[in-house]
Design an enzyme around this catalytic site. Structure first.
Site, mmCIF file in Angstrom:
data_model
loop_
_atom_site.group_PDB
_atom_site.id
_atom_site.type_symbol
_atom_site.label_atom_id
_atom_site.label_comp_id
_atom_site.label_asym_id
_atom_site.label_seq_id
_atom_site.Cartn_x
_atom_site.Cartn_y
_atom_site.Cartn_z
ATOM 1 C CG MET B 1 -1.879 -1.161 1.241
ATOM 2 S SD MET B 1 -3.115 -1.051 -0.058
ATOM 3 C CE MET B 1 -4.319 0.028 0.703
ATOM 4 C CB CYS B 2 0.992 3.989 -1.911
ATOM 5 S SG CYS B 2 1.456 2.627 -2.999
#
Lengths: 256, 256
Positions: B1-2
């Site tokens: 994820m970012c």
């Protein structure tokens, strides 16, 4: 008028030495102070830096002079505004995507009444003749080859035709790259040099900076530098002929 | 994820304070170390910086923290690779041109089996689900509206539909801007705050940095910050609802 700087190499190489001399012309040793830009291919990605400040006053240009970004294809530009006001959207190089590749383009010169119809696939964001010409080139490539990336000879032949067509409208010194090759066209003024083994010392004309390339290269390295005005005084640069179109791959011009 | 960070303002504003906290999560206070990027609109031009180095180790991120670039629309991203390897071409935000405007896009989340047919007008250069989604959005906008830029309500309605369609394939927290507005969609996690008169002090959660906005603003300034995780501990952030689509113009969300 503006100035152009391009680099094409067989291994990723930094452009710190050449850019240092080139950027000095952006307001100090020459009058190209209306913005500047540089784009580096890294793999299929592009690092793109543009600024409407003079290259000699730009914090981003300072970073580029200190930070050795390694690339096989680089295009840089310093601008003296003729068409289009001083604004970020008018700074070269311009970047677009075609066939899943980024294309980078910069132009030096003026085109008169060059406003071919653009079908909407590529449209200028700013108001320079240069960006219009870039959009036209990409549009015509896509019309000719459809959705399939052509072979390099087919692409080269198409670009030779297109640049000749555009150059009929004025001065069209230009550099274009898709990351695999550096395509260049000279209307009036462009020089190149190929640096390869045995490497020697080079001294900038615009700054008191020298580098001994034999200390920072391997015998297999090969680097072509293409520029509006030669960057060094102690090396032999080759002038393009007016109307000449040249393609650089792996650090050297390929046979026409 | 970012993680995502966006800013939308009524006057050009620098993002140094927010970016300083955000970039710290790029390898220090959080694990998003597989690249980062930021894009600033200035007029119709865009400054676009991407790097596959961790934001905490990147010389370019250092420059951004020191150099107050003023913009009305900014999108930033720090990456933890899930789809797509660590490479420049996979770093968000992505930039394309449509209707003579640049469009900037960044995404947080994963899409499963989202590979709609792309007709060739916009194609991914890298290999992320995110860039594919961006190309699909632009393609569908162009199909729907042809060559004419639609009104903002029509554009907003189209983007609301498109983001809802894509979000059915997984997690689609995203930010998109054409320089006139910041379009956002939340699948799972996104917060925003509007800072306006009377301004107060803000303290970063990730760094020992504080700023008294009353000292650096005028009473007419208004700034919206949108982010995956709130950046300050002493302000009240509003959580998006899952599935919520919001458009920010002139520093505030506009009515749905």
């Amino acid at each position: 008028m503006c100035q152009l700087l391009g680099m094409n190499c067989n291994v990723p190489t930094d452009i710190v030495f050449s850019f240092t001399g080139f950027a000095t012309r952006g307001g100090r040793t020459d009058a190209h102070k209306d913005g500047w830009g540089i784009a580096f291919f890294e793999g299929s990605g592009v690092r793109h830096f543009v600024d409407y400040e003079a290259a000699i006053a730009s914090p981003i240009a300072e970073l580029i002079k200190r930070y050795p970004i390694k690339s096989k294809n680089v295009i840089a530009h310093i601008r003296k505004a003729t068409h289009g006001h001083i604004a970020l959207e008018n700074c070269h190089p311009f970047v677009r995507e075609l066939w899943g590749r980024y294309w980078v383009f910069a132009h030096n010169g003026d085109l008169k009444d060059f406003t071919p119809t653009l079908d909407g696939a590529f449209r200028p964001v700013g108001n320079t003749d240069s960006e219009w010409a870039f959009c036209y080139i990409l549009q015509q490539l896509r019309r000719r080859f459809g959705d399939a990336l052509p072979s390099q000879p087919a692409l080269t032949a198409a670009l030779r035709e297109l640049t000749t067509e555009i150059a009929a409208y004025g001065t069209f010194n230009m550099m274009l790259s898709d990351g695999s090759a550096l395509f260049t066209h000279c209307s009036t003024r462009l020089f190149f040099i190929v640096r390869q083994y045995p490497f020697a010392e080079a001294r900038l004309s615009d700054e008191d900076v020298r580098v001994d390339f034999s200390q920072v290269t391997t015998p297999n390295d090969r680097v072509a530098i293409i520029v509006t005005e030669p960057l060094t005084a102690n090396e032999r640069w080759t002038a393009f002929q007016p109307g000449e179109f040249k393609v650089f791959v792996d650090g050297q011009p390929i046979a026409p």
